[in-house]
Design an enzyme around this catalytic site. Structure first.
Site, PDB file in Angstrom:
ATOM      1  N   PHE A 141       0.830  -1.215   0.000  1.00  0.00           N
ATOM      2  CA  PHE A 141       0.000   0.000   0.000  1.00  0.00           C
ATOM      3  C   PHE A 141       0.861   1.260   0.000  1.00  0.00           C
ATOM      4  CE2 PHE A 141      -4.002   2.281   1.043  1.00  0.00           C
ATOM      5  CZ  PHE A 141      -4.805   1.660   0.106  1.00  0.00           C
ATOM      6  N   LYS A 148      13.352  -4.834 -16.091  1.00  0.00           N
ATOM      7  CA  LYS A 148      12.363  -4.681 -17.172  1.00  0.00           C
ATOM      8  C   LYS A 148      12.885  -5.301 -18.472  1.00  0.00           C
ATOM      9  CE  LYS A 148      10.523  -0.564 -14.935  1.00  0.00           C
ATOM     10  NZ  LYS A 148      10.740   0.869 -14.715  1.00  0.00           N
ATOM     11  N   GLU A 193      12.190   4.020  -6.890  1.00  0.00           N
ATOM     12  CA  GLU A 193      11.963   2.802  -6.122  1.00  0.00           C
ATOM     13  C   GLU A 193      12.167   3.092  -4.632  1.00  0.00           C
ATOM     14  OE1 GLU A 193      11.051  -0.397  -7.576  1.00  0.00           O
ATOM     15  OE2 GLU A 193      10.619   1.166  -9.019  1.00  0.00           O
TER      16      GLU A 193
HETATM   17  N1  HSE Z   1      11.195   3.473 -10.292  1.00  0.00           N
HETATM   18  C1  HSE Z   1      10.587   3.093 -11.527  1.00  0.00           C
HETATM   19  C2  HSE Z   1      10.924   4.123 -12.573  1.00  0.00           C
HETATM   20  C3  HSE Z   1       9.117   2.973 -11.322  1.00  0.00           C
HETATM   21  O1  HSE Z   1      11.453   5.182 -12.212  1.00  0.00           O
HETATM   22  O2  HSE Z   1      10.694   3.891 -13.769  1.00  0.00           O
HETATM   23  C4  HSE Z   1       8.376   2.271 -12.417  1.00  0.00           C
HETATM   24  O3  HSE Z   1       8.804   0.942 -12.577  1.00  0.00           O
END
Ligand code: HSE
Length: 339
Positions: free
Chosen positions: A11, A227, A212
């Site tokens: 959350f 990613k 993050e």
């Molecule tokens: N911390 C990541 C970014 C959030 O800045 O892209 C999304 O995954």
């Protein structure tokens, strides 16, 4: 199915975004799918609020912001957390928005497997389990015969996974190259256009809620590397894991380097490359005015295909409601498949 009971696990910015987005869009979801979405539990890292009759999404967000913990939710707040919550109430779909953990993928990994074992669908924004154990997690969902969707794990609101799988389903995907981290793009853009300094801009991006929980994951390229692995597995069919990505971040990029690049009409961007030859995240020079010239928290990706040529997508790569939009789209798609 005329009702879908969801648990929001995690959350922070994303979990709260999901609660807000459900509150804003539940009528639309009912109209599109014929299904009423009901939040039966929400959990932060150590407490939760649980009610089989449904919780008020706005009150969940208010409680978390004002009191700091969901156990303060009137009448239904409690000290249960994590897997205990999955046993405490009947539900149909787990919306998993816990922070990414690239060391052992927990708690996302165990929560997700438990939900599959319980026969529940899962929508996630988490990158840890997908980057470390993609095959295992996707295989477990298939074995359990449940749906597992993860559009929000790459690029926030930027459509890429479902878009490529569905809209480009006639094409072979040769490679994907792009900007997959909003925080570093924000930092590099601000350093380029405003001349701001690295440390101050990193603090700004944390205040915006896009970094993050541990911002090293952004600036050292770890988030973009996760990613890269997710795209490699899900769109190029490469059986890769996090350690297969060659990673360097932006913490060594100073104002001098940015100014030097600018003189020749170049920009420095953190570029992710996903191909059968290369899985790489590194700062690179890109031409000003090219498709890589996107500012702020935007992400972009050029998908090289065999039939359709190059397709470029762009969108806000981070943010509470933006990331929640991708999770809600995944939920709607699950509900449409069921009815
Ligand atoms: N911390 C990541 C970014 C959030 O800045 O892209 C999304 O995954």
């Amino acid at each position: 199915m005329d009702e879908c009971k969801v648990i929001i696990m995690g959350f922070g910015a994303v979990g709260q975004g999901v609660a807000n987005a459900i509150s804003m869009k539940k009528d639309l979801i009912l109209e599109k799918t014929g299904v009423a979405v009901k939040v039966v539990a929400a959990a932060d890292s150590s407490t939760s609020a649980i009610s089989a009759d449904g919780l008020d999404e706005k009150l969940l967000v208010e409680t978390k912001n004002n009191e700091g913990k969901l156990s303060a939710y009137p009448q239904f707040g409690c000290e249960k957390s994590g897997e205990e919550v999955l046993d405490a109430v009947d539900y149909d779909c787990l919306i998993e928005a816990t922070p990414t953990n690239i060391v052992d993928a927990e708690p996302a990994f165990s929560l997700t497997l438990k939900a599959f074992e319980q026969g529940k669908d899962v929508v996630t924004s988490n990158k840890g389990h997908l980057a470390l154990k993609f095959k295992e997690v996707v295989g477990a969902a298939e074995k359990a015969g449940v749906e597992f969707k993860y559009e929000a794990s790459v690029g926030g609101a930027m459509p890429i996974i479902n878009f490529t799988k569905e809209t480009l389903s006639s094409c072979e995907i040769k490679s994907i190259i792009g900007i997959l981290n909003g925080t570093t793009n924000y930092i590099l853009s601000r350093m380029t256009t405003e001349g701001t300094d690295y440390e101050a801009t990193l603090i700004e991006s944390q205040e915006l809620g896009i970094a993050e929980t541990d911002p090293t994951q952004d600036v050292e390229g770890i988030d973009a590397a996760c990613k890269t692995v997710i795209l490699a597995n899900s769109l190029l069919g490469i059986d890769a894991t996090y350690s297969d990505v060659i990673v360097s971040g932006i913490s060594n990029i100073n104002s001098d380097a940015i100014e030097l690049a600018k003189k020749d009409d170049y920009l420095i961007k953190l570029i992710a490359e996903v191909s059968r030859e290369n899985l790489r995240v590194s700062p690179r020079l890109v031409k000003k005015g090219s498709s890589y010239d996107v500012g702020g928290t935007l992400n972009m990706a050029t998908i090289h295909t065999d039939l359709a040529g190059d397709i470029t997508v762009m969108g806000l790569g981070a943010g509470s409601l933006e990331t929640a939009s991708a999770m809600l789209t995944d939920l709607i798609s699950i509900l449409k498949n069921k009815n």
